[in-house]
Write a protein that holds these residues in place. Structure first.
Motif, PDB file in Angstrom:
ATOM      1  N   VAL A  76       0.900  -1.015  -0.190  1.00 59.14           N
ATOM      2  CA  VAL A  76       0.063  -0.045   0.034  1.00 59.14           C
ATOM      3  C   VAL A  76       0.804   1.318   0.136  1.00 59.14           C
ATOM      4  CG1 VAL A  76      -2.008   1.310   1.156  1.00 59.14           C
ATOM      5  CG2 VAL A  76      -1.920  -1.386   1.162  1.00 59.14           C
ATOM      6  N   VAL A 107       3.444  -1.131   3.858  1.00 57.61           N
ATOM      7  CA  VAL A 107       3.049   0.110   3.806  1.00 57.61           C
ATOM      8  C   VAL A 107       3.977   1.140   3.623  1.00 57.61           C
ATOM      9  CG1 VAL A 107       1.422   2.005   5.041  1.00 57.61           C
ATOM     10  CG2 VAL A 107       0.962  -0.561   5.078  1.00 57.61           C
ATOM     11  N   LEU A 297      -9.335  -2.788   2.110  1.00 53.49           N
ATOM     12  CA  LEU A 297      -8.175  -2.877   1.283  1.00 53.49           C
ATOM     13  C   LEU A 297      -7.287  -4.268   1.551  1.00 53.49           C
ATOM     14  CD1 LEU A 297      -5.887   0.203   2.450  1.00 53.49           C
ATOM     15  CD2 LEU A 297      -5.956  -0.659   0.122  1.00 53.49           C
TER      16      LEU A 297
END
Length: 304
Positions: A76, A107, A297
């Protein structure tokens, strides 16, 4: 017209008290950032995740959070909010830790250059550089883009750049109360322009800092709502808040994506305000909304 309940009102008032009065009493960027940096911080220790490191993404600083240890975890790419002017890796560290923990993803938080020192198009170009770096660093993995407020602007701009520049491919876009329209002409700007933390004065100041050249105000890389062709973009999850000046542009973008054939899951929280997903520790509805956003997500990426 929706009004905040007592619990929400108290959180709004506290957040407002610790935020610089942009565009009114305070306009100097150094003074604004010093005020912002000095605001009270949470006392609890940061949420532990598998690994955190600060890295260089081909010249763009990033902070990388590994939510799990399994090989091949999806990625992400996260762009923080702050009106293209405020916030940084530290301001959104807790949010990114929670995102990595909830999804099991890697992330990558982007420390893009900020206005007014670096106006448009510095921020989207930095974000795109970081996206290309992430795709090279983690080859073959599914990549989503996410962001809040101005960061959500950058996230959706990345989907346009990915489509129009031939990649890297993006599997999903998560847009949390996106800041998309420098014209600021929709009804929510009038209805919610004062009294709900983010104000019309803030937004005017942000956009003037980010887009000093009026010609850029219709450029889709700055104002995605101005884009005539939204086809071929990845599925989206769009969060809007009823007390947010940005409410109507987020709703309009979700509708425009749907009209272009892009799958959209739109979540509207009528009693919430701008930035509420970061208030999960203070508001049960914010905590539930954040859990739903992160779950979307996780599903989209097949993570965790």
């Amino acid at each position: 017209m929706t009004r905040p309940g007592p619990e929400v009102r108290a959180v709004i008032d506290l957040a407002t008290a610790h935020f610089p009065p942009l565009g009114t009493e305070m306009t100097d960027i150094g003074e604004v950032r010093a005020f912002f940096a000095a605001r009270p911080r949470a006392a609890e220790p940061p949420l532990a995740v598998a690994h955190v490191s600060d890295e260089d993404a081909d010249g763009v600083p990033v902070r990388v959070y590994h939510g799990g240890s399994h090989e091949g975890a999806p990625v992400v790419l996260f762009c923080h909010g702050g009106g293209f002017v405020l916030c940084d890796l530290d301001s959104h560290d807790g949010f990114c830790r929670a995102l990595a923990d909830a999804t099991g993803a890697v992330v990558v938080s982007v420390d893009y250059r900020r206005a007014p020192e670096h106006p448009f198009p510095a921020a989207p170009e930095d974000a795109y550089t970081a996206l290309r770096w992430a795709a090279t660093r983690y080859p073959g993995r599914r990549i989503a883009v996410a962001g809040d407020s101005a960061g959500a602007n950058l996230a959706t701009v990345l989907t346009l750049l990915s489509r129009d520049r031939g990649g890297p491919p993006i599997a999903f876009q998560a847009l949390y109360y996106p800041m998309l329209d420098p014209a600021r002409s929709r009804p929510s700007h009038r209805e919610n322009g004062q009294g709900y933390f983010l104000t019309s004065d803030h937004l005017r100041w942000y956009w003037e800092a980010y887009l000093p050249e009026p010609a850029y105000r219709a450029d889709p890389r700055a104002a995605p709502l101005a884009c005539a062709d939204l086809s071929g973009l990845p599925p989206a999850y769009v969060v809007t808040a009823g007390l947010d000046p940005l409410r109507d542009e987020g709703l309009a973008y979700a509708e425009a994506l749907t009209a272009a054939g892009v799958p959209v899951e739109a979540r509207h929280y009528a009693g919430m305000f701008h930035g509420f997903l970061s208030m999960a520790g203070a508001l049960p509805e914010a905590a539930a909304a954040r859990e739903s956003a992160f779950a979307a997500l996780r599903r989209a990426l097949g993570a965790g």
